[in-house]
Design a protein around this motif. Structure first.
Motif, PDB file in Angstrom:
ATOM      1  N   VAL A  19      43.258  36.828  48.624  1.00 49.00           N
ATOM      2  CA  VAL A  19      43.630  38.214  48.345  1.00 49.00           C
ATOM      3  C   VAL A  19      44.393  38.859  49.500  1.00 49.00           C
ATOM      4  O   VAL A  19      45.281  39.697  49.276  1.00 49.00           O
ATOM      5  N   TYR A  61      40.695  29.594  44.993  1.00 43.84           N
ATOM      6  CA  TYR A  61      41.146  30.919  44.604  1.00 43.84           C
ATOM      7  C   TYR A  61      41.120  31.146  43.096  1.00 43.84           C
ATOM      8  O   TYR A  61      41.276  30.214  42.301  1.00 43.84           O
ATOM      9  N   LEU A 114      45.584  35.689  41.388  1.00 40.54           N
ATOM     10  CA  LEU A 114      45.596  37.124  41.670  1.00 40.54           C
ATOM     11  C   LEU A 114      46.227  37.937  40.540  1.00 40.54           C
ATOM     12  O   LEU A 114      45.894  39.116  40.359  1.00 40.54           O
ATOM     13  N   SER A 147      43.492  39.206  38.427  1.00 40.43           N
ATOM     14  CA  SER A 147      42.390  39.869  39.113  1.00 40.43           C
ATOM     15  C   SER A 147      42.138  41.257  38.508  1.00 40.43           C
ATOM     16  O   SER A 147      43.057  41.899  37.990  1.00 40.43           O
TER      17      SER A 147
END
Length: 393
Positions: free
Chosen positions: A82, A320, A323, A326
């Motif tokens: 992040v 991970y 993103l 997310s």
């Protein structure tokens, strides 16, 4: 239990910390900070190195130095930690995500140019697992469109692209010395500056927006508030710990690469049979032994492996989460699918990797992986269940 990670102690950490404490200067930018910074500049060719309290801090300094503001766009891989995106989002930038490439989790360079607009300010390649992105192509794009390149080299210490140190080619770069990294200070990072126009301002931002570094060098008779900034520099205790690690970096690297090679040799004998991909290292890249990972056939296989290894006292972990999906950023994302990033999110598995991991333990872990795969394949065949391929969701 074989842990996923175990920070290595060289034996000199406490000695150097003792020296730092009794020097009377432990607040930062003292002897050990300067020793560490000089080592990185001389060894890897950075024009300036500044230790920070984390890689996140180094990335935040990059965002300030790049003058990233609301309305600017920054191209970042979706498959990353992040902090890579957060540092620029905090400045108000729009994050434009790029997908990974099919061969490894690094940014797909072919996807970058279509993402560039008049508002693009920077490209942020991440050298995943210490394996270089094709920096020649990225720098060519940056030159063509007058963009900055900020290397997220968190995992890339002592790794190279065509004999050039990672972190030395972009205008700026950020490194991590978190306890999971090859050399560490518990928590720590570094800003590497390769464009001289950023050096003076970087020192000011590093020192809470003041020109105190110039004052300490005797260049001015007093220091004052001259710019924005924060308290980004670490204490001398952290720097002393890190310097003990630096002195042993060649030994640390040799052992980690030995462990990495043993994994690769053992797992190569059966990975293809069970549709598991091993790390891919392009010809232009070196391997710094930071991480050994598998890309499993699907989420079911990966989760089954994690469970089976844990039942046999081995801790393995995924990495991970894309993103662009997310909770914080999915409503801001432009809607493009990222199939490769999603594949790594669901299928990548990291195996134990640390200095004290023995070759016998590597063989034990590799044998467990084979046992699990053989057994599950046998069950599938008995029940006539076809193996599931990865499905993009």
């Amino acid at each position: 239990m074989i842990p996923f990670n175990k920070p290595y102690l060289t034996g000199k950490e406490m000695h150097y910390i003792y020296q730092a404490v009794y020097s009377g200067k432990i607040s930062g930018n003292g002897l050990y900070t300067q020793k560490c910074q000089s080592y990185f500049e001389q060894t890897y060719g950075f024009k300036k190195a500044l230790l920070t309290t984390s890689c996140t801090d180094a990335l935040e300094m990059c965002a300030i130095l790049a003058d990233v503001n609301a309305g600017d766009e920054v191209i970042v891989p979706s498959y990353t930690f992040v902090s890579t995106a957060l540092a620029f989002a905090r400045q108000g930038a729009k994050i434009v995500f790029a997908d990974s490439n099919p061969q490894n989790p690094n940014m797909d360079v072919a996807s970058i140019e279509p993402l560039i607009t008049q508002r693009t300010k920077a490209i942020v390649p991440v050298h995943y697992a210490g394996i270089a992105c094709p920096m020649n192509k990225i720098m060519q794009l940056a030159d063509k469109y007058h963009l900055l390149v900020i290397e997220d080299a968190a995992q890339a210490i002592n790794s190279y692209f065509n004999e050039k140190a990672l972190g030395s080619m972009g205008h700026l770069a950020a490194f991590s010395f978190h306890e999971t990294k090859n050399i560490n200070s518990g928590e720590g990072g570094m800003l590497a500056i390769n464009d001289e126009r950023f050096i003076k301002r970087a020192e000011i931002i590093w020192e809470k927006g003041t020109n105190r570094s110039q004052f300490y060098r005797g260049e001015i008779d007093k220091y004052s508030w001259v710019d924005i900034g924060s308290s980004f520099l670490p204490s001398e205790i952290n720097a002393a710990y890190l310097y003990a690690q630096i002195e042993y970096i060649e030994i640390i690297q040799q052992k980690r690469i030995e462990v990495w090679n043993r994994y690769f040799k053992h797992l190569s004998s059966f990975a293809e049979e069970f549709q598991i991909a091993l790390p891919f290292i392009p010809d232009y890249a070196t391997n710094n032994g930071h991480m050994f990972y598998l890309v499993c056939r699907n989420l079911e296989q990966r989760n089954g492996l994690i469970k089976y290894l844990k039942e046999n006292d081995v801790l393995s972990v995924f990495h991970y989460l894309s993103l662009h999906t997310s909770p914080f950023y999915r409503s801001k994302h432009d809607g493009r699918e990222m199939p490769q990033s999603d594949k790594y999110t669901q299928c990548l598995l990291r195996l134990p990797m640390y200095f004290e991991l023995t070759i016998n333990e590597v063989d034990f872990i590799s044998d467990l992986i084979r046992q699990y795969l053989v057994e599950t394949e046998r069950v599938h065949r008995k029940l006539r269940i076809p193996p599931k391929e990865f499905i993009y969701e």
